[in-house]
Design an enzyme around this catalytic site. Structure first.
Site, short mmCIF file in Angstrom:
data_model
loop_
_atom_site.label_atom_id
_atom_site.label_comp_id
_atom_site.label_asym_id
_atom_site.label_seq_id
_atom_site.Cartn_x
_atom_site.Cartn_y
_atom_site.Cartn_z
N ASP A 210 -70.99 35.51 -54.73
CA ASP A 210 -71.28 36.94 -54.81
C ASP A 210 -71.21 37.56 -53.41
OD1 ASP A 210 -72.38 39.22 -56.43
OD2 ASP A 210 -74.03 39.03 -55.00
N GLU A 273 -66.27 16.64 -50.34
CA GLU A 273 -66.90 15.32 -50.45
C GLU A 273 -67.03 14.87 -51.90
OE1 GLU A 273 -70.68 15.42 -48.58
OE2 GLU A 273 -69.91 16.21 -46.67
#
Length: 537
Positions: A210, A273
């Site tokens: 956002d 990751e």
């Protein structure tokens, strides 16, 4: 968490996905309180699978006082009891994955709720404290005692500053209950890395970020410079007037600062990751396609909403210009484009295109054009039913922008989805009462059950279009060739094996050569006005 061999560039799931936005309050209510919730969403996931989408994006469901319907977050790592529990969130993610759907959750990093523990500590600690340094607190200017630190305005209307009892002011680019974080403070960055990991560890596939262009403000917080004929303001399109007008280049020290990209480079290393091609999509109301493209450089965001498509008027030239401009802007950074026509902040595109039969015909045609383009498409709940903007009566409006400005605001696109039955709440939840925003009394023919039984309905059209799209979405070329249609009122382009024609004029035109694959409305020999067609060859 596991690190697998990386997916070859270009094959990641999000590059060509169709994502369905779920406005959590308004999708499905499981407990009869009139407000949508996580178990309600879970119960309707088979509907999304059958619709033919690849992923769902869920608006904020975190602990919140709900002053801005969840975009004022008090705890980023828990679920508001209004929507369920963490266990409900886990069940939703697991069920979606079992059905082959990815889950994108909303992240709100520009500001928190004023009820967040950090902000409460800042108010208690006083000026100059480490607690206040997590937010943007400032004194009045020396030459303007008692006045706000600068001339910035809130997106929701009125000053962007609120004064606290000790005399200092805090910045809120949105509602006064949404204080902005100071992203120049390392503590803020550390906290949000923890938030990312919390939800990634629970299995979410991505984040919609956002106000992605707003987190870092220009150092010094200078006044906004207003040009001749301009007015102060943010330029963010949150209402009918703004949603239909292209932003113009203006001085905006509160938006799109270079340092914001450092945040996303750090976040990208975190997402990389994890296995499963976890992704981020930016809500960045930037002023140019080039600025939008900076958010999707190879080491930053994966996608950025292409609001130029949403803002384009019903015009063959406007659509062609957006397609060309978007593809040219992202080509240097190797990103995939996104396309969107509606969301929870703007007037529904059926209404923007004129409403009624004409508006619906144009909405279906624009959707066909969008779904044929390379990259990913974002749908907003209810558009597959052809829902229009609802004129919510003033006594029922809840958008904070309505209370601050008196403008209609965004409630009209947030009215709960109708599923079945003859009267409200149309299967939205158990019981017979109107939901949190009242539904129109003439939606009997618009709900899912009615349209599922009608082969000519808008729902049937969406299902057919999404099924047809799957046949070329990932195998078609990423290049688009704008063709000469012979008419300035007809958009004609080719992508791989598919030719797309959109008649934006008022008279029928001849169909291009090729086998008709799908049309947005009835087609006999010619392509009628306000109609689109896909053709093979």
């Amino acid at each position: 968490m596991a690190l697998n061999d990386p997916t070859p560039t270009g094959a990641e799931w999000w590059r060509h996905a169709v994502t369905y936005q779920v406005y959590v309050r308004s999708f499905a209510d499981s407990d009869g309180d009139g407000v949508g919730d996580l178990p309600g969403i879970t119960s309707r996931l088979p509907y999304l699978r059958d619709l033919g989408v690849d992923a769902l994006w869920i608006t904020p469901f975190y602990t919140s006082p709900q002053h801005d319907h969840g975009y004022d977050v008090a705890d980023y790592c828990d679920v508001d009891p209004l929507f369920g529990t963490l266990a409900d969130a886990d069940t939703l993610v697991a069920t979606a994955h079992d059905l082959g759907l990815k889950v994108i959750v909303d992240l709100v990093p520009n500001h928190s709720s004023n009820e967040h523990a950090w902000f409460q500590a800042a108010l208690a600690a006083g000026p100059g404290s480490p607690e206040r340094a997590r937010y943007i607190f400032r004194d009045s200017p020396a030459d303007r005692p008692g006045e706000p630190p600068n001339n910035w305005l809130s997106v929701f209307g009125g000053p962007a500053w609120t004064q606290v009892p000790d005399g200092q002011w805090y910045l809120h680019l949105f509602d006064s209950t949404q204080p902005d974080f100071d992203w120049r403070n390392p503590e803020v960055g550390e906290m949000f890395v923890d938030v990312l990991r919390f939800w990634l560890d629970r299995g979410v596939d991505g984040f919609r970020v956002d106000v992605a262009h707003g987190m870092v403000k220009e150092d010094g917080l200078r006044d906004q410079v207003v040009g001749e004929g301009e007015e102060l303001g943010s330029g963010a399109p949150i209402n009918e007037e703004h949603s239909m007008v292209e932003r113009t280049l203006r001085d905006e020290p509160m938006w799109d600062q270079p340092e914001v990209h450092d945040v996303y480079r750090r976040w990208r290393t975190v997402l990389d990751e994890y296995d499963g091609d976890r992704m981020m999509v930016a809500e960045a109301w930037t002023q140019t396609p080039e600025s939008m493209a900076r958010f999707v450089r190879p080491d930053e965001m994966h996608q950025s909403f292409n609001f130029a498509w949403l803002l384009a008027p019903w015009s063959a030239k406007a659509f062609a210009d957006v397609i060309t401009g978007t593809l040219e802007a992202i080509a240097p950074v190797g990103a995939s484009p996104t396309w969107v026509l509606s969301n929870h902040d703007v007037v529904r595109h059926t209404t923007r295109y004129g409403g009624g039969e004409r508006g619906l015909a144009r909405a279906r045609a624009a959707t066909m054009a969008m779904l044929a383009l390379p990259g990913s498409s974002y749908l907003y709940q209810g558009e597959e039913l052809g829902l229009e903007q609802v004129d919510v009566e003033p006594e029922f409006r809840q958008d904070p922008s309505w209370f601050r400005t008196g403008e209609v605001g965004r409630d009209g696109c947030r009215v709960p989805v109708p599923w079945s039955g003859d009267t409200p709440p149309y299967g939205f939840g158990p019981g017979t009462e109107q939901p949190w925003l009242p539904q129109p009394l003439d939606w009997k023919a618009m709900h899912v059950e009615a349209q599922a039984a009608d082969p000519d309905s808008t729902l049937a059209f969406y299902r057919s279009a999404l099924a047809a799209r799957r046949t070329f979405a990932t195998t078609g070329s990423d290049d688009v060739e704008i063709l000469d249609s012979g008419s300035p009122e007809v958009l004609l382009f080719r992508r791989g094996p598919v030719t797309v024609a959109v008649n934006c004029g008022s008279e029928p035109v001849a169909l291009p050569p090729g086998e008709l694959l799908l049309a947005s409305g009835p087609v006999v020999a010619d392509l009628p006005p306000d109609t689109a067609a896909w053709l093979a060859g």
